[in-house]
Motif scaffolding. Structure first.
Motif, mmCIF file in Angstrom:
data_model
loop_
_atom_site.group_PDB
_atom_site.id
_atom_site.type_symbol
_atom_site.label_atom_id
_atom_site.label_comp_id
_atom_site.label_asym_id
_atom_site.label_seq_id
_atom_site.Cartn_x
_atom_site.Cartn_y
_atom_site.Cartn_z
ATOM 1 N N UNK A 203 45.579 139.455 -5.570
ATOM 2 C CA UNK A 203 46.395 139.834 -4.425
ATOM 3 C C UNK A 203 45.359 139.592 -3.184
ATOM 4 N N UNK A 204 44.310 139.931 -3.212
ATOM 5 C CA UNK A 204 42.907 139.803 -2.376
ATOM 6 C C UNK A 204 42.692 138.297 -2.050
ATOM 7 N N UNK A 205 42.639 137.568 -3.235
ATOM 8 C CA UNK A 205 42.353 136.262 -3.073
ATOM 9 C C UNK A 205 43.425 135.388 -2.220
ATOM 10 N N UNK A 206 44.867 135.747 -2.710
ATOM 11 C CA UNK A 206 45.915 135.271 -2.071
ATOM 12 C C UNK A 206 45.841 135.630 -0.682
ATOM 13 N N UNK A 207 45.884 136.880 -0.311
ATOM 14 C CA UNK A 207 45.848 137.539 0.923
ATOM 15 C C UNK A 207 44.893 136.835 1.983
ATOM 16 N N UNK A 208 43.554 136.581 1.305
ATOM 17 C CA UNK A 208 42.638 135.768 2.239
ATOM 18 C C UNK A 208 43.193 134.430 2.252
ATOM 19 N N UNK A 209 43.601 133.665 1.397
ATOM 20 C CA UNK A 209 44.173 132.317 1.601
ATOM 21 C C UNK A 209 45.213 131.976 2.666
ATOM 22 N N UNK A 210 46.148 132.984 2.469
ATOM 23 C CA UNK A 210 47.314 133.015 3.820
ATOM 24 C C UNK A 210 46.767 133.613 5.014
ATOM 25 N N UNK A 211 45.716 134.471 4.895
ATOM 26 C CA UNK A 211 45.173 134.688 6.338
ATOM 27 C C UNK A 211 44.296 133.521 6.994
ATOM 28 N N UNK A 212 43.454 132.599 6.009
ATOM 29 C CA UNK A 212 42.994 131.527 6.615
ATOM 30 C C UNK A 212 43.973 130.482 7.101
ATOM 31 N N UNK A 213 44.943 130.301 6.371
ATOM 32 C CA UNK A 213 46.111 129.301 6.711
ATOM 33 C C UNK A 213 46.490 129.628 7.965
ATOM 34 N N UNK A 214 47.018 131.009 8.155
ATOM 35 C CA UNK A 214 47.652 131.507 9.440
ATOM 36 C C UNK A 214 46.704 131.060 10.516
ATOM 37 N N UNK A 215 45.403 131.082 10.415
ATOM 38 C CA UNK A 215 44.390 131.144 11.601
ATOM 39 C C UNK A 215 44.261 129.677 12.012
ATOM 40 N N UNK A 216 44.291 128.787 11.121
ATOM 41 C CA UNK A 216 43.894 127.154 11.376
ATOM 42 C C UNK A 216 45.031 126.477 11.595
ATOM 43 N N UNK A 217 46.265 126.577 10.949
ATOM 44 C CA UNK A 217 47.238 125.721 11.036
ATOM 45 C C UNK A 217 48.363 126.013 12.083
ATOM 46 N N UNK A 218 48.885 125.033 12.646
ATOM 47 C CA UNK A 218 49.799 125.271 13.607
ATOM 48 C C UNK A 218 51.213 126.097 12.970
ATOM 49 N N UNK A 219 52.118 126.685 13.718
ATOM 50 C CA UNK A 219 53.048 127.445 13.088
ATOM 51 C C UNK A 219 54.137 126.657 12.520
ATOM 52 N N UNK A 220 54.303 125.348 13.204
ATOM 53 C CA UNK A 220 55.571 124.496 12.652
ATOM 54 C C UNK A 220 54.910 124.064 11.311
ATOM 55 N N UNK A 221 53.608 123.636 11.043
ATOM 56 C CA UNK A 221 53.253 123.261 9.654
ATOM 57 C C UNK A 221 53.340 124.521 8.728
ATOM 58 N N UNK A 222 53.022 125.585 8.931
ATOM 59 C CA UNK A 222 53.293 126.835 8.062
ATOM 60 C C UNK A 222 54.447 126.958 7.680
ATOM 61 N N UNK A 223 55.509 126.644 8.664
ATOM 62 C CA UNK A 223 56.926 127.024 8.448
ATOM 63 C C UNK A 223 57.096 125.804 7.371
ATOM 64 N N UNK A 224 56.776 124.474 7.507
ATOM 65 C CA UNK A 224 57.196 123.579 6.446
ATOM 66 C C UNK A 224 56.554 124.036 5.167
ATOM 67 N N UNK A 225 55.210 124.281 4.929
ATOM 68 C CA UNK A 225 54.626 124.700 3.793
ATOM 69 C C UNK A 225 55.578 125.889 3.199
#
Length: 225
Positions: A203-225
């Motif tokens: 859970x911690x590992x997945x949360x860190x991965x999601x946090x990093x993705x949300x910090x550096x990727x554009x919202x549109x790309x996140x929605x596509x992913x």
């Protein structure tokens, strides 16, 4: 549960306000872009049903899973499908949702041509077409004289969005947990908390991965992913 209750309340309010004012003429033509539009919509709305599988990932943590998991899957599918149909009916029936055309050809969603055409329509003083709006339900309620309720629906959408993120992350952690337990990922990810009996490491590992993705990727790309 609280976030989902907010979401359902907002959608119910939208349906109650739009269904009484719908006009049958807004559904004519019913399929303005032909079979190509139907298949295009089917390819998109498929993603609205991604996530129900997360129910099955919680089977090990469910009381009487043989009975309750099928109920959860079928009931949630049924309720959501009914909401999809009623919200779409209310939106289209209230103000219409016909495509923006150019030379008899519908302009592609997200294209510069559509953006330019939408801007010119609004500049002319005409009502902004539903397909041009970036906040469709708010736009519909504002157009039929309920701007305050529209803003509340928009607020509810923002507040309820984390429920989708949380559910998808819940399902993903359980998938990783099972893969780790089967030897497909490092065994440490299959660790269970001694007190809470939950897969806390993954859970911690997945949360860190999601946090990093949300910090550096554009919202549109996140929605596509």
């Amino acid at each position: 549960a609280v976030l989902v209750a907010i979401k359902i309340t907002a959608l119910t309010a939208f349906i109650i306000l739009t269904i009484p004012v719908l006009k049958s003429s807004n559904f004519n033509p019913l399929i303005p872009t032909g079979t190509a539009g139907v298949f295009g919509a089917a390819a998109s709305i498929f993603f609205a049903y991604v996530g129900f599988d997360a129910v099955s990932t919680a089977a090990e943590e469910t009381k009487n899973p043989q009975r309750n998991v099928p109920i959860g899957l079928i009931a949630s599918l049924g309720v959501c499908t009914i909401f999809y149909l009623l919200v779409a009916t209310g939106a289209i029936g209230a103000i219409g949702a016909q495509p923006v055309m150019s030379g008899g050809i519908p302009l592609s969603p997200g294209s510069p041509e559509l953006a330019g055409r939408c801007a010119s329509i609004v500049a002319s003083g005409a009502l902004e077409p539903l397909v041009c709006s970036k906040e469709a339900l708010v736009h519909v309620l504002t157009s039929i004289g309920w701007p305050a309720i529209g803003r509340l629906v928009g607020l509810a959408a923002v507040l309820a969005l984390p429920s989708v993120v949380l559910m998808m992350m819940f399902g993903q952690t359980r998938v990783f947990f099972t893969m780790a337990r089967d030897g497909l990922l490092p065994a440490k990810l299959a660790s269970v908390h001694p007190k809470f009996r939950t897969p806390h490491v993954v859970t911690v590992v997945t949360g860190i991965g999601a946090a990093l993705a949300s910090a550096v990727l554009p919202v549109g790309k996140l929605a596509d992913y």
